[in-house]
Scaffold this motif. Structure first.
Motif, PDB file in Angstrom:
ATOM      1  N   TYR A 136     -14.447  14.339 -63.443  1.00  0.00           N
ATOM      2  CA  TYR A 136     -13.190  14.839 -63.996  1.00  0.00           C
ATOM      3  C   TYR A 136     -12.015  14.690 -63.025  1.00  0.00           C
ATOM      4  O   TYR A 136     -10.878  14.977 -63.393  1.00  0.00           O
ATOM      5  CB  TYR A 136     -13.299  16.326 -64.330  1.00  0.00           C
TER       6      TYR A 136
ATOM      7  N   PRO B 185      -8.572  12.495 -64.229  1.00  0.00           N
ATOM      8  CA  PRO B 185      -7.739  13.019 -65.313  1.00  0.00           C
ATOM      9  C   PRO B 185      -7.275  14.459 -65.090  1.00  0.00           C
ATOM     10  O   PRO B 185      -6.155  14.810 -65.462  1.00  0.00           O
ATOM     11  CB  PRO B 185      -8.641  12.913 -66.548  1.00  0.00           C
ATOM     12  N   VAL B 186      -8.110  15.275 -64.488  1.00  0.00           N
ATOM     13  CA  VAL B 186      -7.733  16.683 -64.323  1.00  0.00           C
ATOM     14  C   VAL B 186      -6.653  16.844 -63.268  1.00  0.00           C
ATOM     15  O   VAL B 186      -5.690  17.593 -63.469  1.00  0.00           O
ATOM     16  CB  VAL B 186      -8.965  17.552 -64.008  1.00  0.00           C
TER      17      VAL B 186
ATOM     18  N   VAL C 148      -4.768  12.396 -71.634  1.00  0.00           N
ATOM     19  CA  VAL C 148      -5.667  13.181 -72.485  1.00  0.00           C
ATOM     20  C   VAL C 148      -6.153  12.333 -73.662  1.00  0.00           C
ATOM     21  O   VAL C 148      -7.328  12.360 -74.014  1.00  0.00           O
ATOM     22  CB  VAL C 148      -4.973  14.476 -72.954  1.00  0.00           C
TER      23      VAL C 148
ATOM     24  N   TRP D 153      -8.762   9.924 -72.503  1.00  0.00           N
ATOM     25  CA  TRP D 153     -10.015  10.608 -72.173  1.00  0.00           C
ATOM     26  C   TRP D 153     -10.705  11.114 -73.447  1.00  0.00           C
ATOM     27  O   TRP D 153     -11.834  11.585 -73.407  1.00  0.00           O
ATOM     28  CB  TRP D 153      -9.722  11.749 -71.208  1.00  0.00           C
TER      29      TRP D 153
ATOM     30  N   GLY E 152      -9.456  13.610 -75.420  1.00  0.00           N
ATOM     31  CA  GLY E 152      -9.272  15.049 -75.524  1.00  0.00           C
ATOM     32  C   GLY E 152      -8.126  15.443 -76.431  1.00  0.00           C
ATOM     33  O   GLY E 152      -7.635  14.641 -77.229  1.00  0.00           O
TER      34      GLY E 152
ATOM     35  N   TRP F  51      -4.424  18.133 -76.516  1.00  0.00           N
ATOM     36  CA  TRP F  51      -3.473  18.909 -75.728  1.00  0.00           C
ATOM     37  C   TRP F  51      -2.449  19.508 -76.672  1.00  0.00           C
ATOM     38  O   TRP F  51      -2.332  19.102 -77.834  1.00  0.00           O
ATOM     39  CB  TRP F  51      -2.806  18.059 -74.645  1.00  0.00           C
TER      40      TRP F  51
ATOM     41  N   ALA G 135      -4.688  21.582 -72.168  1.00  0.00           N
ATOM     42  CA  ALA G 135      -5.380  20.312 -72.392  1.00  0.00           C
ATOM     43  C   ALA G 135      -6.867  20.582 -72.382  1.00  0.00           C
ATOM     44  O   ALA G 135      -7.350  21.416 -71.614  1.00  0.00           O
ATOM     45  CB  ALA G 135      -5.015  19.303 -71.303  1.00  0.00           C
TER      46      ALA G 135
ATOM     47  N   LEU H 123     -10.438  18.467 -72.114  1.00  0.00           N
ATOM     48  CA  LEU H 123     -11.043  17.169 -71.797  1.00  0.00           C
ATOM     49  C   LEU H 123     -12.555  17.263 -71.978  1.00  0.00           C
ATOM     50  O   LEU H 123     -13.211  18.038 -71.285  1.00  0.00           O
ATOM     51  CB  LEU H 123     -10.718  16.766 -70.357  1.00  0.00           C
TER      52      LEU H 123
END
Length: 155
Positions: A58, A61-62, A128, A131, A133, A135, A151, A153
């Motif tokens: 992670y 992206p995090v 996001v 990935w 995900g 948001w 967000a 993920l």
């Protein structure tokens, strides 16, 4: 016993645990000043936490999402505290950033402010989306004031 000798080992537990407790997932919360420099503090805290909890995949992206959320929200509500929360649960990582941006009374100003905030978070949206995900940005539910940007993920 010598005064500098280590203490004796603890006695055996009276009630041994029958099963080991599950390893806790990542739970990280920070309150940061509403200053663009806080983005670096949040990024470093997150970058250090992810590998410690077995979540190195992670990292990219995090850290980018946290940086964007803090920097944008600090610019929109300068000088007011930001609250960052990360939680890993059900094979997904949830990032939440609360700011203290006051609610606008005028509906046109409220819509304009929301549009500016979403437009400013374009890089977060791209990461996001890439990935897989989700948001969003919502107003804090009563009795809370401010704005919640989040967000999610997946793993």
């Amino acid at each position: 016993m010598h005064p500098y000798a280590p203490p004796p080992p603890p006695a055996a537990a009276l009630c041994p645990v029958s099963a080991p407790l599950p390893a806790p997932g990542l739970v990280l919360s920070l309150t940061l000043p509403g200053d663009p420099r806080s983005a670096a503090v949040g990024r470093r805290a997150v970058a250090a936490s992810l590998p410690a909890y077995g979540l190195p995949s992670y990292a990219w992206p995090v850290t980018l999402a946290v940086t964007e959320l803090i920097a944008v929200n600090a610019a929109l509500t300068p000088g007011r505290e930001l609250y960052l929360s990360l939680r890993h649960r059900d094979d997904a990582l949830r990032i939440v950033l609360w700011d203290q941006h006051p609610r606008h009374a005028d509906p046109d100003t409220l819509a304009l402010c929301a549009a500016r905030r979403r437009r400013a978070l374009w890089l977060l949206a791209a990461v996001v989306d890439d990935w897989g995900g989700e948001w969003g940005v919502t107003e804090g539910p009563p009795p809370h004031r401010g704005t919640k940007s989040w967000a999610l993920l997946p793993g």
